[in-house]
Design a protein around this motif. Structure first.
Motif, PDB file in Angstrom:
ATOM      1  N   LEU A  36     -18.313  -2.463 -14.859  1.00  0.00           N
ATOM      2  CA  LEU A  36     -19.127  -1.647 -14.348  1.00  0.00           C
ATOM      3  C   LEU A  36     -18.187  -0.197 -13.813  1.00  0.00           C
ATOM      4  N   ASP A  45     -25.188   6.510 -12.607  1.00  0.00           N
ATOM      5  CA  ASP A  45     -25.547   5.251 -12.327  1.00  0.00           C
ATOM      6  C   ASP A  45     -24.363   4.271 -12.288  1.00  0.00           C
ATOM      7  N   ARG A  46     -23.973   3.998 -13.230  1.00  0.00           N
ATOM      8  CA  ARG A  46     -23.198   2.947 -12.569  1.00  0.00           C
ATOM      9  C   ARG A  46     -21.950   3.816 -11.298  1.00  0.00           C
ATOM     10  N   SER A  48     -22.584   4.551  -8.774  1.00  0.00           N
ATOM     11  CA  SER A  48     -23.154   4.262  -7.680  1.00  0.00           C
ATOM     12  C   SER A  48     -23.709   2.321  -7.595  1.00  0.00           C
ATOM     13  N   GLN A  49     -23.932   2.270  -8.913  1.00  0.00           N
ATOM     14  CA  GLN A  49     -24.193   0.593  -9.156  1.00  0.00           C
ATOM     15  C   GLN A  49     -23.198  -0.066  -8.791  1.00  0.00           C
TER      16      GLN A  49
END
Length: 198
Positions: A36, A45-46, A48-49
């Motif tokens: 990640l 998306d990764r 922000s995760q």
């Protein structure tokens, strides 16, 4: 984007225990995919995760410092992507945090940037600290510490000479030239003692 590490959370040289508190550390109850933190630039998306995890991490600043000091440019570290850290990486050698400098002068084992090592050297020189103590603080040989002291002495002396030249240039107005000619020529004592040179 100031990240000041408080003295009590300063990372010591061989200390990796801070990693135990990291939010990205995978445990049985809290599995985290390490990949990640190594996303491609377009995997928003990764990214922000990963950043969401960093945001709640108690050792985020230490993680960022560690990445900068070790020149670790890969992946998301301290809540910042590689691109976001780039400028900090380029500026790290000039970072000067006096809390770190003072911690080292007090004998603590702290990671320093080049600018911070130079500040320790100047302080040690002005305090007339023995070379063997400086060697121990900076983790260099006593021989090297003496070399650093000689270099500092030269730099301080050259700076004093430059300052004197600048002041002389400024003073050379017609009135001051006449005054200089009227003054008796006395030998000015050389400024070799530290007090006036520093």
């Amino acid at each position: 984007m100031h990240h000041h590490t408080e003295p009590h959370t300063m990372r010591t040289l061989g200390d990796h225990t801070w990693q135990d508190q990291a939010a990205c550390r995978s445990t049985h109850h809290h599995p985290v995919d390490p990949d990640l933190f190594f996303p491609e630039p377009d995997e928003m998306d990764r990214i922000s995760q990963a950043k969401a995890l960093c945001a709640q991490c108690p050792v985020r600043n230490t993680c960022l410092d560690a990445a900068l000091e070790n020149g670790d440019r890969d992946g998301i570290r301290g809540g910042m992507t590689e691109e976001e850290r780039d400028l900090l990486h380029r500026k790290i050698q000039h970072r000067l945090n006096y809390a770190r400098v003072n911690a080292v002068l007090a004998g603590r084992d702290v990671h320093l940037t080049q600018a911070e090592r130079d500040a320790v050297l100047r302080a040690a020189y002005q305090a007339e600290m023995p070379a063997e103590r400086l060697a121990w603080l900076l983790k260099v040989s006593e021989e090297h510490a003496e070399k650093l002291y000689r270099r500092t002495r030269r730099e301080i002396r050259n700076r004093a000479v430059d300052e004197e030249k600048k002041t002389k240039k400024k003073e050379m107005t017609p009135e001051s030239v006449t005054k200089t000619l009227e003054e008796p020529m006395g030998d000015t004592p050389s400024r070799d003692d530290l007090g006036t040179a520093a």
